[in-house]
Design an enzyme around this catalytic site. Structure first.
Site, PDB file in Angstrom:
ATOM      1  N   GLN A  81       0.808  -1.216   0.000  1.00 56.04           N
ATOM      2  CA  GLN A  81       0.000   0.000   0.000  1.00 56.04           C
ATOM      3  C   GLN A  81       0.844   1.270   0.000  1.00 56.04           C
ATOM      4  O   GLN A  81       0.304   2.371   0.014  1.00 56.04           O
ATOM      5  CB  GLN A  81      -0.937  -0.004   1.210  1.00 56.04           C
ATOM      6  CG  GLN A  81      -1.967  -1.115   1.182  1.00 56.04           C
ATOM      7  CD  GLN A  81      -2.832  -1.146   2.432  1.00 56.04           C
ATOM      8  OE1 GLN A  81      -2.794  -0.255   3.274  1.00 56.04           O
ATOM      9  NE2 GLN A  81      -3.635  -2.192   2.557  1.00 56.04           N
ATOM     10  N   HIS A  86      -1.357   0.542   5.660  1.00 59.87           N
ATOM     11  CA  HIS A  86      -2.002   1.497   6.578  1.00 59.87           C
ATOM     12  C   HIS A  86      -1.136   2.734   6.819  1.00 59.87           C
ATOM     13  O   HIS A  86      -0.882   3.129   7.963  1.00 59.87           O
ATOM     14  CB  HIS A  86      -2.354   0.818   7.903  1.00 59.87           C
ATOM     15  CG  HIS A  86      -3.422  -0.230   7.783  1.00 59.87           C
ATOM     16  ND1 HIS A  86      -4.013  -0.815   8.877  1.00 59.87           N
ATOM     17  CD2 HIS A  86      -3.989  -0.799   6.697  1.00 59.87           C
ATOM     18  CE1 HIS A  86      -4.900  -1.699   8.467  1.00 59.87           C
ATOM     19  NE2 HIS A  86      -4.904  -1.714   7.132  1.00 59.87           N
ATOM     20  N   GLU A 115     -15.747   3.883   8.692  1.00 65.32           N
ATOM     21  CA  GLU A 115     -16.399   4.946   9.451  1.00 65.32           C
ATOM     22  C   GLU A 115     -16.343   6.296   8.750  1.00 65.32           C
ATOM     23  O   GLU A 115     -15.418   6.581   7.973  1.00 65.32           O
ATOM     24  CB  GLU A 115     -15.717   5.101  10.821  1.00 65.32           C
ATOM     25  CG  GLU A 115     -15.791   3.877  11.700  1.00 65.32           C
ATOM     26  CD  GLU A 115     -15.071   4.075  13.026  1.00 65.32           C
ATOM     27  OE1 GLU A 115     -15.144   3.169  13.873  1.00 65.32           O
ATOM     28  OE2 GLU A 115     -14.425   5.141  13.214  1.00 65.32           O
ATOM     29  N   TYR A 126     -10.997   8.257  19.029  1.00 61.19           N
ATOM     30  CA  TYR A 126     -11.983   7.682  18.114  1.00 61.19           C
ATOM     31  C   TYR A 126     -12.062   6.159  18.185  1.00 61.19           C
ATOM     32  O   TYR A 126     -12.724   5.540  17.360  1.00 61.19           O
ATOM     33  CB  TYR A 126     -11.734   8.190  16.693  1.00 61.19           C
ATOM     34  CG  TYR A 126     -12.159   9.638  16.580  1.00 61.19           C
ATOM     35  CD1 TYR A 126     -13.453   9.993  16.216  1.00 61.19           C
ATOM     36  CD2 TYR A 126     -11.287  10.667  16.939  1.00 61.19           C
ATOM     37  CE1 TYR A 126     -13.857  11.312  16.173  1.00 61.19           C
ATOM     38  CE2 TYR A 126     -11.686  11.994  16.896  1.00 61.19           C
ATOM     39  CZ  TYR A 126     -12.976  12.304  16.515  1.00 61.19           C
ATOM     40  OH  TYR A 126     -13.385  13.620  16.491  1.00 61.19           O
ATOM     41  N   TYR A 163      -9.716  -9.800   9.763  1.00 62.99           N
ATOM     42  CA  TYR A 163      -9.761 -10.422   8.447  1.00 62.99           C
ATOM     43  C   TYR A 163      -9.820 -11.945   8.520  1.00 62.99           C
ATOM     44  O   TYR A 163     -10.301 -12.591   7.592  1.00 62.99           O
ATOM     45  CB  TYR A 163      -8.552  -9.977   7.614  1.00 62.99           C
ATOM     46  CG  TYR A 163      -8.579  -8.502   7.321  1.00 62.99           C
ATOM     47  CD1 TYR A 163      -9.488  -7.973   6.413  1.00 62.99           C
ATOM     48  CD2 TYR A 163      -7.724  -7.621   7.967  1.00 62.99           C
ATOM     49  CE1 TYR A 163      -9.531  -6.614   6.142  1.00 62.99           C
ATOM     50  CE2 TYR A 163      -7.749  -6.263   7.706  1.00 62.99           C
ATOM     51  CZ  TYR A 163      -8.654  -5.774   6.785  1.00 62.99           C
ATOM     52  OH  TYR A 163      -8.702  -4.425   6.535  1.00 62.99           O
TER      53      TYR A 163
END
Length: 475
Positions: free
Chosen positions: A186, A252, A347, A357, A368
């Site tokens: 990523q 991430h 979200e 949060y 997963y």
């Protein structure tokens, strides 16, 4: 309460052998004497401890013993003793077993509405309120990660592999001077932002996965560099932000950047896949957070968190997982954010300074591998999302529609849905999402969405569509 591995209805999960819910557990003998309840109540009391508080979490899994009505009734009635799932034939009546299986299958049908198999055959897409056609701005991208607009009417676009382009009159020009990126998994070249006073200072900000050697390992982090755009080159660069600690993982990273009316940069950093340590840790841990910095990387004095010496840090919020959408609500001035949940529980949050949060203390998703992460969707001291998605849509990019070009959509917020390859239109009533529509169905993974200074909406779509497109209303 003893926990046994692998429930029979889902692959790689757990089961509570004494039947239970969040507040109380029951033995089989106790459960037999309880009055009949609705399938929703039975799921909450007897299934949620293993399969997730929200039934949709359960249905968004791989099934091991079949997912027909008969398969589910058999699994509930007879169990799978060798795999740790008890039989419920003495707990539920045949009618209750049938109703519970039907209730679960209804949830499966809900998730199937996201399976969009039709490949677009034209560039025209209809919504309930407006029809638009795609105007191709640029092609030849693999993963166009972020887009930003320049005062001369051109736009900048990043390619995750490590290239930055300027696009004007539908022609691409590569910009030199991009820093070295770790383009793995990523990671790579991520977001791009333009300083509000670009006409004077020419500053462009790009975020990327920055590598660092440590012995025989290569670590990486989310970094932001600022440079002057001179001609077709970024010059006089300065790294203004590096998220600590560097990590060996390749996912991430976050990252979105947006300038506030206060002139500060608000930016997101993912927790790099290490939820047990990073998102709830303060101090010198900058992962799994929203940050606020000045345009030169220095720290605003009124930021909410201080270091051990009492100096303000860049941290603005914490407990965030992998935020890939940031946008200011033009009507309220609030900063809105979207972030990836695990498997379920993506979200939308309204970002307020100093707030927790929740990740991973609370979540609407499962892991997963099917394992529960937490049995809590709310907890004291934690801000709940204003909206969440089950199953996950993999949100990326965010834009409020303020333009009269799209009067039927005005007031909505747009979010890219990478998992199911569409653009979601979220219609709002104040801070509440009251309905959604799927637009651009199956166009590809919508990585970014922005409203340009010309009032038009632009989307960045991954390969095979691989390009930047403008949405033009069809009259």
């Amino acid at each position: 309460m003893k926990i046994y591995p692998l429930a029979g209805l889902a692959l790689a999960t757990t089961v509570v052998f004494s039947l239970g819910c969040k507040d109380k557990t029951y033995t089989k003998a106790e459960a037999v004497t309880m009055p009949a309840k609705t399938p929703q109540e039975n799921y909450a009391n007897y299934c949620s401890g293993c399969h997730g508080e929200k039934m949709d979490m359960f249905v968004d899994r791989q099934w091991k013993h079949g997912n027909t009505q008969a398969d589910l009734e058999k699994s509930i009635r007879d169990g799978w003793a060798n795999e740790g799932m008890p039989a419920f034939d003495k707990t539920f009546t045949p009618t209750e077993i049938k109703e519970l299986a039907t209730y679960i299958l209804d949830g499966v049908k809900n998730t199937q509405t996201y399976n969009l198999d039709d490949v677009p055959v034209t560039g025209i897409f209809e919504s309930e309120k407006l029809t638009v056609k795609l105007d191709t701005i640029a092609t030849g991208f693999d993963v166009p990660w972020g887009i930003a607009f320049l005062p001369d009417g051109s736009l900048l676009a990043t390619e995750r592999s490590g290239k930055l382009f300027a696009i004007k009159d539908k022609k691409k020009q590569e910009i030199s001077g991009v820093p070295e990126v770790l383009a793995e998994n990523q990671g790579g070249l991520l977001d791009v932002a333009v300083h509000p006073d670009f006409k004077k200072n020419k500053w462009v900000y790009i975020s990327y996965s920055k590598p660092k050697k440590e012995g025989n390992r290569t670590l990486a982090t989310t970094a932001i560099t600022r440079g002057e755009l001179k001609g077709n080159a970024l010059v006089n660069q300065k790294i203004i932000f590096e998220a600590n600690p560097y990590q060996p993982t390749r996912h991430h990273y976050g990252n979105r950047m947006v300038f506030g009316k206060d002139g500060f940069i608000y930016l997101s950093v993912g927790e790099r896949g290490n939820e047990k340590q990073n998102p709830q840790s303060l101090g010198n841990n900058q992962l799994g957070k929203i940050h606020r910095i000045k345009d030169d990387g220095s720290i605003p004095a009124d930021n909410p968190f201080k270091d051990d010496n009492g100096k303000p840090t860049s941290l603005y919020t914490y407990g965030n997982r992998n935020p890939q959408g940031l946008a200011f609500n033009p009507w309220t001035g609030d900063l809105w954010e979207n972030e990836h949940g695990p498997r379920g529980g993506d979200e939308i949050n309204i970002i307020k300074k100093g707030i927790n949060y929740g990740w991973p203390v609370t979540s609407y998703g499962i892991n997963y591998d099917g394992q529960p992460i937490t049995d809590k969707t709310s907890a004291p001291g934690i801000q709940e999302p204003i909206h969440y998605w089950i199953p996950s849509i993999a949100p990326s990019g965010m834009a409020f529609v303020t333009s009269d070009v799209y009067k039927p959509w005005k007031g909505a917020v747009l979010v890219g849905a990478m998992r199911f390859k569409y653009l979601t239109i979220c219609y709002l009533d104040g801070n509440k999402v009251v309905s959604e529509e799927k637009l651009l169905k199956n166009i590809g993974r919508v990585r970014d969405v922005r409203q340009g200074p010309d009032g038009y909406i632009y989307v960045a779509v991954e390969a095979p569509a691989g390009g930047i497109y403008r949405l033009v209303p069809v009259k």
